[in-house]
Design a protein around this motif. Structure first.
Motif, PDB file in Angstrom:
ATOM      1  N   ASN A  11       0.828  -1.209   0.000  1.00 28.87           N
ATOM      2  CA  ASN A  11       0.000   0.000   0.000  1.00 28.87           C
ATOM      3  C   ASN A  11       0.864   1.261   0.000  1.00 28.87           C
ATOM      4  O   ASN A  11       0.537   2.267  -0.653  1.00 28.87           O
ATOM      5  N   ILE A  12       1.969   1.201   0.730  1.00 26.90           N
ATOM      6  CA  ILE A  12       2.890   2.341   0.749  1.00 26.90           C
ATOM      7  C   ILE A  12       3.513   2.530  -0.631  1.00 26.90           C
ATOM      8  O   ILE A  12       3.661   3.654  -1.116  1.00 26.90           O
ATOM      9  N   ALA A  13       3.870   1.414  -1.276  1.00 19.31           N
ATOM     10  CA  ALA A  13       4.447   1.491  -2.620  1.00 19.31           C
ATOM     11  C   ALA A  13       3.440   2.072  -3.612  1.00 19.31           C
ATOM     12  O   ALA A  13       3.790   2.899  -4.462  1.00 19.31           O
ATOM     13  N   LEU A  14       2.186   1.664  -3.507  1.00 19.77           N
ATOM     14  CA  LEU A  14       1.152   2.183  -4.396  1.00 19.77           C
ATOM     15  C   LEU A  14       0.930   3.680  -4.171  1.00 19.77           C
ATOM     16  O   LEU A  14       0.735   4.440  -5.132  1.00 19.77           O
ATOM     17  N   ALA A  15       0.948   4.090  -2.899  1.00 17.76           N
ATOM     18  CA  ALA A  15       0.774   5.511  -2.590  1.00 17.76           C
ATOM     19  C   ALA A  15       1.936   6.336  -3.143  1.00 17.76           C
ATOM     20  O   ALA A  15       1.736   7.433  -3.666  1.00 17.76           O
ATOM     21  N   THR A  16       3.140   5.797  -3.034  1.00 18.14           N
ATOM     22  CA  THR A  16       4.312   6.497  -3.577  1.00 18.14           C
ATOM     23  C   THR A  16       4.241   6.562  -5.094  1.00 18.14           C
ATOM     24  O   THR A  16       4.518   7.596  -5.705  1.00 18.14           O
ATOM     25  N   ASP A  17       3.860   5.451  -5.707  1.00 17.90           N
ATOM     26  CA  ASP A  17       3.744   5.394  -7.162  1.00 17.90           C
ATOM     27  C   ASP A  17       2.743   6.423  -7.688  1.00 17.90           C
ATOM     28  O   ASP A  17       2.936   6.981  -8.785  1.00 17.90           O
ATOM     29  N   TRP A  56       2.291   9.431  -6.926  1.00 16.60           N
ATOM     30  CA  TRP A  56       2.868  10.754  -7.138  1.00 16.60           C
ATOM     31  C   TRP A  56       3.720  10.829  -8.401  1.00 16.60           C
ATOM     32  O   TRP A  56       4.184  11.902  -8.773  1.00 16.60           O
ATOM     33  N   GLY A  57       3.897   9.690  -9.069  1.00 16.95           N
ATOM     34  CA  GLY A  57       4.561   9.691 -10.364  1.00 16.95           C
ATOM     35  C   GLY A  57       3.595   9.505 -11.502  1.00 16.95           C
ATOM     36  O   GLY A  57       3.965   9.615 -12.674  1.00 16.95           O
ATOM     37  N   GLU A  58       2.335   9.201 -11.183  1.00 17.10           N
ATOM     38  CA  GLU A  58       1.289   9.077 -12.194  1.00 17.10           C
ATOM     39  C   GLU A  58       0.820  10.474 -12.623  1.00 17.10           C
ATOM     40  O   GLU A  58       1.058  11.452 -11.905  1.00 17.10           O
ATOM     41  N   PRO A  59       0.156  10.597 -13.784  1.00 18.80           N
ATOM     42  CA  PRO A  59      -0.236  11.933 -14.271  1.00 18.80           C
ATOM     43  C   PRO A  59      -0.978  12.793 -13.252  1.00 18.80           C
ATOM     44  O   PRO A  59      -0.654  13.967 -13.074  1.00 18.80           O
ATOM     45  N   ALA A  60      -1.985  12.225 -12.584  1.00 15.78           N
ATOM     46  CA  ALA A  60      -2.767  13.024 -11.631  1.00 15.78           C
ATOM     47  C   ALA A  60      -1.924  13.466 -10.444  1.00 15.78           C
ATOM     48  O   ALA A  60      -1.939  14.637 -10.042  1.00 15.78           O
ATOM     49  N   GLY A  61      -1.165  12.533  -9.868  1.00 12.86           N
ATOM     50  CA  GLY A  61      -0.328  12.870  -8.728  1.00 12.86           C
ATOM     51  C   GLY A  61       0.793  13.826  -9.096  1.00 12.86           C
ATOM     52  O   GLY A  61       1.087  14.776  -8.355  1.00 12.86           O
ATOM     53  N   TYR A  81      13.243   1.276 -19.660  1.00 15.27           N
ATOM     54  CA  TYR A  81      14.466   2.024 -19.327  1.00 15.27           C
ATOM     55  C   TYR A  81      14.503   3.345 -20.061  1.00 15.27           C
ATOM     56  O   TYR A  81      14.372   3.379 -21.287  1.00 15.27           O
ATOM     57  N   PRO A  82      14.755   4.438 -19.301  1.00 13.17           N
ATOM     58  CA  PRO A  82      14.848   4.558 -17.841  1.00 13.17           C
ATOM     59  C   PRO A  82      13.474   4.837 -17.218  1.00 13.17           C
ATOM     60  O   PRO A  82      12.521   5.144 -17.919  1.00 13.17           O
ATOM     61  N   SER A  83      13.401   4.744 -15.896  1.00 20.32           N
ATOM     62  CA  SER A  83      12.145   4.923 -15.186  1.00 20.32           C
ATOM     63  C   SER A  83      11.717   6.391 -15.179  1.00 20.32           C
ATOM     64  O   SER A  83      12.384   7.251 -14.596  1.00 20.32           O
ATOM     65  N   GLY A  84      10.577   6.684 -15.807  1.00 24.71           N
ATOM     66  CA  GLY A  84      10.059   8.049 -15.832  1.00 24.71           C
ATOM     67  C   GLY A  84       9.558   8.503 -14.473  1.00 24.71           C
ATOM     68  O   GLY A  84       9.718   9.674 -14.108  1.00 24.71           O
ATOM     69  N   HIS A  85       8.944   7.603 -13.718  1.00 22.30           N
ATOM     70  CA  HIS A  85       8.466   7.947 -12.373  1.00 22.30           C
ATOM     71  C   HIS A  85       9.626   8.414 -11.502  1.00 22.30           C
ATOM     72  O   HIS A  85       9.534   9.430 -10.807  1.00 22.30           O
ATOM     73  N   THR A  86      10.711   7.648 -11.528  1.00 26.51           N
ATOM     74  CA  THR A  86      11.868   7.984 -10.694  1.00 26.51           C
ATOM     75  C   THR A  86      12.504   9.284 -11.145  1.00 26.51           C
ATOM     76  O   THR A  86      12.902  10.115 -10.318  1.00 26.51           O
ATOM     77  N   ALA A  87      12.592   9.483 -12.457  1.00 27.74           N
ATOM     78  CA  ALA A  87      13.186  10.714 -12.982  1.00 27.74           C
ATOM     79  C   ALA A  87      12.363  11.931 -12.570  1.00 27.74           C
ATOM     80  O   ALA A  87      12.909  12.951 -12.127  1.00 27.74           O
ATOM     81  N   PHE A  88      11.042  11.833 -12.688  1.00 31.17           N
ATOM     82  CA  PHE A  88      10.184  12.958 -12.325  1.00 31.17           C
ATOM     83  C   PHE A  88      10.304  13.299 -10.846  1.00 31.17           C
ATOM     84  O   PHE A  88      10.513  14.468 -10.473  1.00 31.17           O
ATOM     85  N   VAL A 120       3.242  19.347  -9.118  1.00 30.62           N
ATOM     86  CA  VAL A 120       3.728  20.485  -9.896  1.00 30.62           C
ATOM     87  C   VAL A 120       2.913  21.745  -9.579  1.00 30.62           C
ATOM     88  O   VAL A 120       3.474  22.834  -9.394  1.00 30.62           O
ATOM     89  N   VAL A 121       1.597  21.601  -9.502  1.00 26.85           N
ATOM     90  CA  VAL A 121       0.743  22.748  -9.182  1.00 26.85           C
ATOM     91  C   VAL A 121       1.065  23.278  -7.784  1.00 26.85           C
ATOM     92  O   VAL A 121       1.139  24.503  -7.574  1.00 26.85           O
ATOM     93  N   ALA A 122       1.276  22.388  -6.830  1.00 29.87           N
ATOM     94  CA  ALA A 122       1.618  22.817  -5.473  1.00 29.87           C
ATOM     95  C   ALA A 122       2.950  23.567  -5.457  1.00 29.87           C
ATOM     96  O   ALA A 122       3.080  24.614  -4.810  1.00 29.87           O
ATOM     97  N   ALA A 123       3.939  23.041  -6.183  1.00 30.91           N
ATOM     98  CA  ALA A 123       5.249  23.696  -6.239  1.00 30.91           C
ATOM     99  C   ALA A 123       5.148  25.046  -6.943  1.00 30.91           C
ATOM    100  O   ALA A 123       5.758  26.035  -6.511  1.00 30.91           O
ATOM    101  N   LEU A 124       4.377  25.099  -8.025  1.00 35.79           N
ATOM    102  CA  LEU A 124       4.179  26.362  -8.746  1.00 35.79           C
ATOM    103  C   LEU A 124       3.523  27.411  -7.844  1.00 35.79           C
ATOM    104  O   LEU A 124       3.937  28.576  -7.828  1.00 35.79           O
ATOM    105  N   THR A 125       2.517  26.980  -7.104  1.00 35.40           N
ATOM    106  CA  THR A 125       1.821  27.896  -6.205  1.00 35.40           C
ATOM    107  C   THR A 125       2.780  28.464  -5.171  1.00 35.40           C
ATOM    108  O   THR A 125       2.774  29.668  -4.883  1.00 35.40           O
TER     109      THR A 125
END
Length: 226
Positions: A62-68, A70-75, A128-135, A80-85
């Motif tokens: 469940n922790i892995a899914l929650a972390t994942d 934040w690398g999906e489009p919605a998360g 290769y390479p992992s986009g989630h990790t890069a983002f 990004v919106v929070a950081a921009l704000t």
């Protein structure tokens, strides 16, 4: 004109150090890409690490899914919106540009590299390479760079903050990707190094472009006053 409307997003004291890190990271991305080009099976390093992490059960899954998430489009969009704000509230336009450009360059680079390398997992998914990790790593690097500049940290303290942010973010998202079976460990390393390579370069480019725009506006103002 020497004044700037906003501080640099790439602290001058860290430019040389981060430039070296970026060059080494880019080399790792290329080497791993060549080694695993066209492969559809785990490599030697993957075989050693993957069994320890892959296939976790609750509550770790469940922790892995929650972390994942934040690398999906919605998360990712929410982060990004929070950081921009935050950047806009702090009246730091360069930082706002870097949030979008840094994350975009990291994801864009991994998207371009995947078909070039052609490594697959689970019967055909480019890995290769992992986009989630890069983002996730790129966004952490951007926030760390901004904190370093905002707090006027020196080379040692600032470098430690930036490195720690990259390590924590990369390790967290990388673990989630391997635990969920979405990537091989070396895919994660490639994604992490991609962020380390492109984010400092993007920050330098943002500063360079902003400085040139400021100089042009100043020159135009001087010509009008003549």
């Amino acid at each position: 004109m020497t004044g700037r409307p906003a501080p640099a997003v790439l602290p001058p004291l860290l430019r040389g150090w981060l430039g070296l890190i970026a060059a080494l990271a880019a080399l790792v991305v290329v080497v791993l890409g060549v080694l695993y080009a066209g492969h559809s099976e785990p490599g030697g390093v993957d075989v050693w690490i993957q069994p320890v992490v892959d296939g976790v059960r609750s509550p770790w899954r469940n922790i892995a899914l929650a972390t994942d998430f934040w690398g999906e489009p919605a998360g990712a969009a929410a982060l990004v919106v929070a950081a921009l704000t935050g950047c806009l509230l702090l009246r730091h336009p360069r930082a706002a540009v870097l949030v979008v450009a840094g994350a975009g360059m990291a994801v864009g680079t991994t998207t371009l590299l995947k078909p070039l390398v052609g490594r697959t997992i689970h019967g055909g998914y480019l890995s290769y390479p992992s986009g989630h990790t890069a983002f996730f790593t790129a966004l952490a690097l951007v926030v760390a760079l901004l904190a370093t500049g905002r707090l006027s940290l020196g080379r040692t303290a600032g470098g430690s903050v930036v490195l720690a942010a990259a390590l924590v973010a990369g390790a967290a998202m990388g673990w989630a990707q391997v635990a969920l079976g979405a990537h091989y460990p070396t895919d994660v390393l490639g994604g992490w190094c991609t962020a380390l390579a492109v984010t400092p370069a993007t920050a330098w480019l943002v500063d360079r472009t902003a400085d040139r725009l400021v100089d042009r506006v100043a020159d135009a103002g001087r010509r009008e006053r003549r």
